[in-house]
Scaffold this active site. Structure first.
Site, mmCIF file in Angstrom:
data_model
loop_
_atom_site.group_PDB
_atom_site.id
_atom_site.type_symbol
_atom_site.label_atom_id
_atom_site.label_comp_id
_atom_site.label_asym_id
_atom_site.label_seq_id
_atom_site.Cartn_x
_atom_site.Cartn_y
_atom_site.Cartn_z
ATOM 1 N N HIS A 1 0.838 -1.204 0.000
ATOM 2 C CA HIS A 1 0.000 0.000 0.000
ATOM 3 C C HIS A 1 0.881 1.265 0.000
ATOM 4 C CE1 HIS A 1 -3.396 2.656 1.183
ATOM 5 N NE2 HIS A 1 -2.451 3.283 1.877
ATOM 6 N N GLU A 2 1.891 1.273 0.867
ATOM 7 C CA GLU A 2 2.776 2.444 0.936
ATOM 8 C C GLU A 2 3.587 2.584 -0.345
ATOM 9 O OE1 GLU A 2 2.149 4.547 3.081
ATOM 10 O OE2 GLU A 2 0.953 3.262 4.388
ATOM 11 N N HIS B 1 3.054 8.971 -6.641
ATOM 12 C CA HIS B 1 3.874 10.188 -6.653
ATOM 13 C C HIS B 1 4.718 10.236 -7.916
ATOM 14 C CE1 HIS B 1 7.106 12.834 -4.576
ATOM 15 N NE2 HIS B 1 6.177 13.580 -5.112
ATOM 16 N N HIS C 1 1.639 4.456 -2.831
ATOM 17 C CA HIS C 1 1.710 5.923 -2.737
ATOM 18 C C HIS C 1 2.958 6.455 -3.453
ATOM 19 C CE1 HIS C 1 -1.767 6.540 -0.294
ATOM 20 N NE2 HIS C 1 -1.305 5.889 0.765
#
Ligand SMILES: [Zn+2]
Length: 230
Positions: free
Chosen positions: A100-101, A108, A104
């Site tokens: 999940h991270e 980006h 991100h």
């Protein structure tokens, strides 16, 4: 209705829901932390592989000293900070959080618009929160002294709409990161198909906290607007 009743009706249910969502996240993470991945990949390795497969080469992955569930991606220094349980864990829960991270970080890298908007709105949302906190405090102090200044609460409600917008724009960012995580973990072969439901359970529990936070911010705004009408 007096302000206490309005608070009990509008805000209290979401405080309870928020508490339940946090409990759900913790219990889901604990449960799936005990189920090891058949491939035995650590969270850090999973994140590194997913970033590499997405063509992202300039993101650092660090083990953070932070407590459990403090995992996050920091766009300012392009660093993924994973808690020890996620960084070196080889469970379904650690893979879900790490992926999940990583999602991100990939958002980006690809200039995903809702993330850019959300990051740009962070300072604005923090300022709005502080101003509203001050206005509401003054409003309540004056109320206790027998003075009612509805305009103070009206201003608080209107300014708080910035925080509401921020919590709403957070939703697509979070859902998209989780969607990417599940798909990428499967495509990369880090998880096998029987492990998908566990990953989904962890991601859904985490998503619920953002949904409750968005509802809570709407409830707060309505609370201030309701006070302005009294
Ligand atoms: Zn997230």
């Amino acid at each position: 209705m007096d302000s206490l009743s309005v608070f009990l009706v509008l805000v209290c249910p979401f405080l309870i829901l928020g508490f339940l969502a946090q409990m759900w996240v913790r219990s889901s993470f604990a449960r799936w932390s005990r189920v090891g991945l058949s491939r035995g990949v650590t969270g850090a390795e999973a994140a590194r592989q997913l970033l590499r497969e997405a063509g992202v080469t300039d993101v650092k992955i660090q083990q953070a000293r932070g407590s459990a569930l403090s995992d996050h991606y920091d766009p300012r220094d392009k660093t993924l900070r994973l808690s020890p349980a996620v960084y070196s864990g080889t469970s379904i829960a650690s893979a879900a959080v790490a992926a999940h991270e990583a999602g991100h970080a990939i958002q980006h890298d690809q200039g995903y618009a809702p993330l850019a908007l959300r990051n740009a709105a962070v300072p604005l949302a923090i300022s709005a929160d502080k101003i509203v906190g001050g206005l509401v405090l003054i409003g309540f102090l004056l109320m206790m002294m027998g003075m009612k200044i509805p305009l103070l609460f009206l201003a608080a409600g209107i300014i708080y709409s910035v925080a509401v917008a921020f919590s709403l724009i957070t939703l697509p960012v979070e859902f998209n990161a989780s969607g990417r995580a599940l798909a990428a973990l499967t495509d990369s072969g880090i998880i096998v198909s029987e492990e998908r439901s566990g990953v989904r359970a962890v991601l859904n529990a985490a998503a619920s906290t953002y949904v409750v936070a968005a509802l809570m911010s709407i409830a707060h705004m309505l609370f201030y607007l309701a006070l302005a009408r009294e």
